[in-house]
Design a protein around this motif. Structure first.
Motif, mmCIF file in Angstrom:
data_model
loop_
_atom_site.group_PDB
_atom_site.id
_atom_site.type_symbol
_atom_site.label_atom_id
_atom_site.label_comp_id
_atom_site.label_asym_id
_atom_site.label_seq_id
_atom_site.Cartn_x
_atom_site.Cartn_y
_atom_site.Cartn_z
ATOM 1 N N ASP A 164 0.835 -1.208 0.000
ATOM 2 C CA ASP A 164 0.000 0.000 0.000
ATOM 3 C C ASP A 164 0.867 1.255 0.000
ATOM 4 N N THR A 165 1.911 1.247 0.796
ATOM 5 C CA THR A 165 2.786 2.414 0.884
ATOM 6 C C THR A 165 3.485 2.663 -0.446
ATOM 7 N N TYR A 166 3.960 1.608 -1.071
ATOM 8 C CA TYR A 166 4.649 1.765 -2.353
ATOM 9 C C TYR A 166 3.680 2.223 -3.442
ATOM 10 N N THR A 167 2.493 1.681 -3.454
ATOM 11 C CA THR A 167 1.495 2.093 -4.443
ATOM 12 C C THR A 167 1.121 3.558 -4.242
ATOM 13 N N LEU A 168 0.972 3.978 -2.997
ATOM 14 C CA LEU A 168 0.677 5.384 -2.717
ATOM 15 C C LEU A 168 1.852 6.273 -3.112
ATOM 16 N N TYR A 169 3.070 5.787 -2.886
ATOM 17 C CA TYR A 169 4.260 6.519 -3.335
ATOM 18 C C TYR A 169 4.206 6.740 -4.847
ATOM 19 N N LEU A 170 3.963 5.684 -5.599
ATOM 20 C CA LEU A 170 3.913 5.800 -7.067
ATOM 21 C C LEU A 170 2.831 6.769 -7.515
ATOM 22 N N LEU A 203 -5.621 10.800 -3.260
ATOM 23 C CA LEU A 203 -4.559 10.687 -2.265
ATOM 24 C C LEU A 203 -5.127 10.592 -0.853
ATOM 25 N N VAL A 204 -6.205 11.327 -0.582
ATOM 26 C CA VAL A 204 -6.874 11.193 0.722
ATOM 27 C C VAL A 204 -7.312 9.744 0.905
ATOM 28 N N ALA A 205 -7.956 9.180 -0.123
ATOM 29 C CA ALA A 205 -8.406 7.789 -0.043
ATOM 30 C C ALA A 205 -7.220 6.848 0.144
ATOM 31 N N GLY A 206 -6.119 7.131 -0.516
ATOM 32 C CA GLY A 206 -4.927 6.298 -0.378
ATOM 33 C C GLY A 206 -4.349 6.335 1.019
ATOM 34 N N HIS A 207 -4.278 7.518 1.598
ATOM 35 C CA HIS A 207 -3.747 7.627 2.962
ATOM 36 C C HIS A 207 -4.671 6.934 3.957
ATOM 37 N N LYS A 208 -5.975 7.051 3.753
ATOM 38 C CA LYS A 208 -6.918 6.354 4.640
ATOM 39 C C LYS A 208 -6.761 4.838 4.493
ATOM 40 N N VAL A 265 -3.985 3.234 3.735
ATOM 41 C CA VAL A 265 -2.755 2.857 4.449
ATOM 42 C C VAL A 265 -3.017 2.814 5.951
ATOM 43 N N VAL A 266 -3.784 3.756 6.460
ATOM 44 C CA VAL A 266 -4.132 3.759 7.884
ATOM 45 C C VAL A 266 -4.863 2.462 8.252
ATOM 46 N N ARG A 267 -5.847 2.088 7.440
ATOM 47 C CA ARG A 267 -6.600 0.851 7.727
ATOM 48 C C ARG A 267 -5.677 -0.372 7.696
ATOM 49 N N THR A 268 -4.787 -0.410 6.720
ATOM 50 C CA THR A 268 -3.864 -1.544 6.612
ATOM 51 C C THR A 268 -2.930 -1.584 7.823
ATOM 52 N N ALA A 269 -2.376 -0.438 8.199
ATOM 53 C CA ALA A 269 -1.491 -0.392 9.366
ATOM 54 C C ALA A 269 -2.231 -0.846 10.621
ATOM 55 N N ALA A 294 4.927 -2.418 16.544
ATOM 56 C CA ALA A 294 3.873 -1.528 17.031
ATOM 57 C C ALA A 294 4.307 -0.065 16.950
ATOM 58 N N ASP A 295 5.564 0.201 17.278
ATOM 59 C CA ASP A 295 6.089 1.559 17.197
ATOM 60 C C ASP A 295 6.090 2.051 15.748
ATOM 61 N N LEU A 296 6.555 1.214 14.837
ATOM 62 C CA LEU A 296 6.549 1.572 13.421
ATOM 63 C C LEU A 296 5.124 1.862 12.945
ATOM 64 N N LEU A 297 4.186 1.003 13.327
ATOM 65 C CA LEU A 297 2.789 1.192 12.925
ATOM 66 C C LEU A 297 2.223 2.496 13.483
ATOM 67 N N THR A 298 2.535 2.793 14.736
ATOM 68 C CA THR A 298 2.056 4.036 15.347
ATOM 69 C C THR A 298 2.583 5.250 14.593
ATOM 70 N N GLN A 299 3.854 5.221 14.251
ATOM 71 C CA GLN A 299 4.430 6.340 13.494
ATOM 72 C C GLN A 299 3.775 6.489 12.129
ATOM 73 N N ARG A 300 3.531 5.359 11.457
ATOM 74 C CA ARG A 300 2.891 5.413 10.139
ATOM 75 C C ARG A 300 1.456 5.937 10.268
ATOM 76 N N LEU A 301 0.738 5.490 11.271
ATOM 77 C CA LEU A 301 -0.637 5.970 11.478
ATOM 78 C C LEU A 301 -0.662 7.480 11.672
ATOM 79 N N GLN A 302 0.198 7.978 12.533
ATOM 80 C CA GLN A 302 0.227 9.416 12.797
ATOM 81 C C GLN A 302 0.486 10.202 11.523
#
Length: 154
Positions: A23-29, A104-109, A111-115, A131-139
């Motif tokens: 998801d992160t890579y697809t959103l990056y692209l 992009l809003v939909a993409g970020h949402k 990624v949040v759901r996946t995390a 868990a720490d990595l996930l928390t940082q990504r969520l924020q």
């Protein structure tokens, strides 16, 4: 490998992180694609904003992939893998600037759901590093979605 998390739990976490990586890579692209192709009155603002966002996402994919490797599993890294694993779909055309923002809003949402979906496995295994990595990504993704949504308010 003995890091205090059994192989079955590490595998489940790595599988969840593989979805997050895709998801992160697809959103990056998608963000990079929009950066190149945005037009209109908000061009400069969006061009610069998208650049900052895709730069951050490029760093994030490395963090997620390295966490998967730290769990002793291989990280997915092909377009074929990412298409299978990602919940975010590619754009099939060059949308108007406001539609880019909406995508992009939909993409970020997404990624949040996946995390969020990886948390139960990480918590069950007491995998604080994941868990720490996930928390940082969520924020980050929640904040980015908010900032993008703010551009759509009239």
């Amino acid at each position: 490998m003995d890091i205090g998390i059994n192989e079955k739990d590490r595998k489940k976490i790595a599988e969840g992180l593989s979805h997050l990586l895709a998801d992160t890579y697809t959103l990056y692209l998608k963000t990079h694609y929009f950066h190149w192709n945005v037009t209109g009155p908000m061009f400069n603002t969006l061009h610069l904003m998208f650049e900052a966002q895709y730069t951050e996402l490029a760093l994030a994919v490395d963090l997620v992939a390295e966490r998967i490797r730290s769990l002793d599993f291989y990280a997915p890294g092909t377009y074929r893998d990412f298409v299978k694993l990602a919940s975010i779909k590619e754009s099939e055309s060059v949308p108007k600037a406001e539609d880019m923002i909406r995508e992009l809003v939909a993409g970020h949402k997404a990624v949040v759901r996946t995390a969020r979906s990886v948390f139960p496995a990480a918590e069950k295994a007491a995998d604080e590093a994941t868990a720490d990595l996930l928390t940082q990504r969520l924020q980050l993704h929640e904040k980015t979605a908010w900032m993008l949504r703010s551009l759509l308010e009239k």
